[in-house]
Design a protein around this motif. Structure first.
Motif, mmCIF file in Angstrom:
data_model
loop_
_atom_site.group_PDB
_atom_site.id
_atom_site.type_symbol
_atom_site.label_atom_id
_atom_site.label_comp_id
_atom_site.label_asym_id
_atom_site.label_seq_id
_atom_site.Cartn_x
_atom_site.Cartn_y
_atom_site.Cartn_z
ATOM 1 N N LEU A 129 0.822 -1.219 0.000
ATOM 2 C CA LEU A 129 0.000 0.000 0.000
ATOM 3 C C LEU A 129 0.851 1.262 0.000
ATOM 4 O O LEU A 129 0.593 2.197 -0.751
ATOM 5 N N VAL A 130 1.874 1.296 0.852
ATOM 6 C CA VAL A 130 2.725 2.487 0.932
ATOM 7 C C VAL A 130 3.492 2.684 -0.373
ATOM 8 O O VAL A 130 3.604 3.806 -0.864
ATOM 9 N N SER A 131 3.987 1.595 -0.967
ATOM 10 C CA SER A 131 4.756 1.745 -2.199
ATOM 11 C C SER A 131 3.858 2.133 -3.379
ATOM 12 O O SER A 131 4.271 2.922 -4.234
ATOM 13 N N LEU A 132 2.629 1.621 -3.417
ATOM 14 C CA LEU A 132 1.733 1.955 -4.523
ATOM 15 C C LEU A 132 1.096 3.325 -4.379
ATOM 16 O O LEU A 132 1.004 4.084 -5.339
ATOM 17 N N GLU A 133 0.628 3.630 -3.199
ATOM 18 C CA GLU A 133 -0.123 4.864 -2.976
ATOM 19 C C GLU A 133 0.755 6.026 -2.541
ATOM 20 O O GLU A 133 0.449 7.167 -2.816
ATOM 21 N N GLY A 134 1.798 5.738 -1.810
ATOM 22 C CA GLY A 134 2.635 6.785 -1.256
ATOM 23 C C GLY A 134 2.077 7.287 0.061
ATOM 24 O O GLY A 134 0.869 7.223 0.311
ATOM 25 N N SER A 135 2.948 7.763 0.904
ATOM 26 C CA SER A 135 2.564 8.202 2.247
ATOM 27 C C SER A 135 1.566 9.349 2.221
ATOM 28 O O SER A 135 0.579 9.348 2.960
ATOM 29 N N ALA A 136 1.823 10.322 1.375
ATOM 30 C CA ALA A 136 0.953 11.504 1.339
ATOM 31 C C ALA A 136 -0.468 11.130 0.920
ATOM 32 O O ALA A 136 -1.439 11.594 1.513
ATOM 33 N N ALA A 137 -0.594 10.281 -0.082
ATOM 34 C CA ALA A 137 -1.917 9.889 -0.556
ATOM 35 C C ALA A 137 -2.679 9.094 0.495
ATOM 36 O O ALA A 137 -3.875 9.310 0.696
ATOM 37 N N LEU A 138 -1.995 8.187 1.169
ATOM 38 C CA LEU A 138 -2.665 7.390 2.198
ATOM 39 C C LEU A 138 -3.166 8.248 3.343
ATOM 40 O O LEU A 138 -4.298 8.090 3.796
ATOM 41 N N THR A 139 -2.338 9.154 3.811
ATOM 42 C CA THR A 139 -2.771 9.987 4.930
ATOM 43 C C THR A 139 -3.845 10.975 4.498
ATOM 44 O O THR A 139 -4.706 11.335 5.287
ATOM 45 N N GLU A 140 -3.819 11.391 3.250
ATOM 46 C CA GLU A 140 -4.863 12.290 2.756
ATOM 47 C C GLU A 140 -6.211 11.578 2.702
ATOM 48 O O GLU A 140 -7.237 12.124 3.092
ATOM 49 N N VAL A 141 -6.218 10.338 2.243
ATOM 50 C CA VAL A 141 -7.456 9.583 2.101
ATOM 51 C C VAL A 141 -7.965 9.075 3.444
ATOM 52 O O VAL A 141 -9.156 9.084 3.712
ATOM 53 N N CYS A 142 -7.052 8.634 4.292
ATOM 54 C CA CYS A 142 -7.451 7.964 5.542
ATOM 55 C C CYS A 142 -6.947 8.660 6.791
ATOM 56 O O CYS A 142 -7.010 8.104 7.880
ATOM 57 N N GLY A 143 -6.437 9.849 6.656
ATOM 58 C CA GLY A 143 -5.723 10.497 7.734
ATOM 59 C C GLY A 143 -6.490 10.895 8.975
ATOM 60 O O GLY A 143 -5.946 10.908 10.067
ATOM 61 N N SER A 144 -7.768 11.204 8.861
ATOM 62 C CA SER A 144 -8.472 11.716 10.035
ATOM 63 C C SER A 144 -8.954 10.613 10.970
ATOM 64 O O SER A 144 -9.309 10.879 12.110
ATOM 65 N N GLY A 145 -8.990 9.380 10.487
ATOM 66 C CA GLY A 145 -9.424 8.283 11.334
ATOM 67 C C GLY A 145 -10.923 8.055 11.355
ATOM 68 O O GLY A 145 -11.406 7.198 12.071
ATOM 69 N N ARG A 146 -11.683 8.815 10.558
ATOM 70 C CA ARG A 146 -13.129 8.597 10.499
ATOM 71 C C ARG A 146 -13.418 7.239 9.854
ATOM 72 O O ARG A 146 -12.746 6.846 8.919
ATOM 73 N N LYS A 147 -14.436 6.560 10.356
ATOM 74 C CA LYS A 147 -14.726 5.183 9.937
ATOM 75 C C LYS A 147 -14.929 5.016 8.436
ATOM 76 O O LYS A 147 -14.343 4.147 7.829
#
Length: 73
Positions: free
Chosen positions: A10-28
Motif C-alpha cells: 500500500l505504501v509503495s503503490l499509494e505513497g505516504s501523502a496519498a494514504l494519509t490524505e485519504v485515511c488520515g483523520s481516522g473517520r470510519k
C-alpha cells in the motif's frame, strides 16, 4: 499475504501523502474506498489481515510525513 506485506504494498503503490490524505483523520467511512481496492488486490487474504495491513500502512505513512516535516525544520 501478511499485514506487513500488505502495508509495504500500500505504501509503495499509494505513497505516504496519498494514504494519509485519504485515511488520515481516522473517520470510519473514510477508508472505505481503500478497503474496496484492497479486497480486489488481495482476494485470498482475510479481513483481519487486511485491516491490520491498512492500519500498519497508515502508521508508516504518518511516520514518513513526520520525518519529512522534521527535516524541514
Amino acid at each position: 499475504m501478511t499485514p506487513v506485506e500488505i502495508a509495504k504494498t500500500l505504501v509503495s503503490l499509494e505513497g505516504s501523502a496519498a494514504l494519509t490524505e485519504v485515511c488520515g483523520s481516522g473517520r470510519k467511512g473514510e477508508a472505505a474506498a481503500v478497503r474496496v481496492v484492497m479486497l480486489r488486490m488481495f482476494p485470498d487474504t482475510g479481513y483481519d489481515d487486511l485491516e491490520a495491513g491498512l492500519q500498519l500502512a497508515l502508521t508508516i505513512a504518518r511516520m514518513d510525513q513526520a520525518e519529512r516535516e522534521a527535516a524541514r525544520h
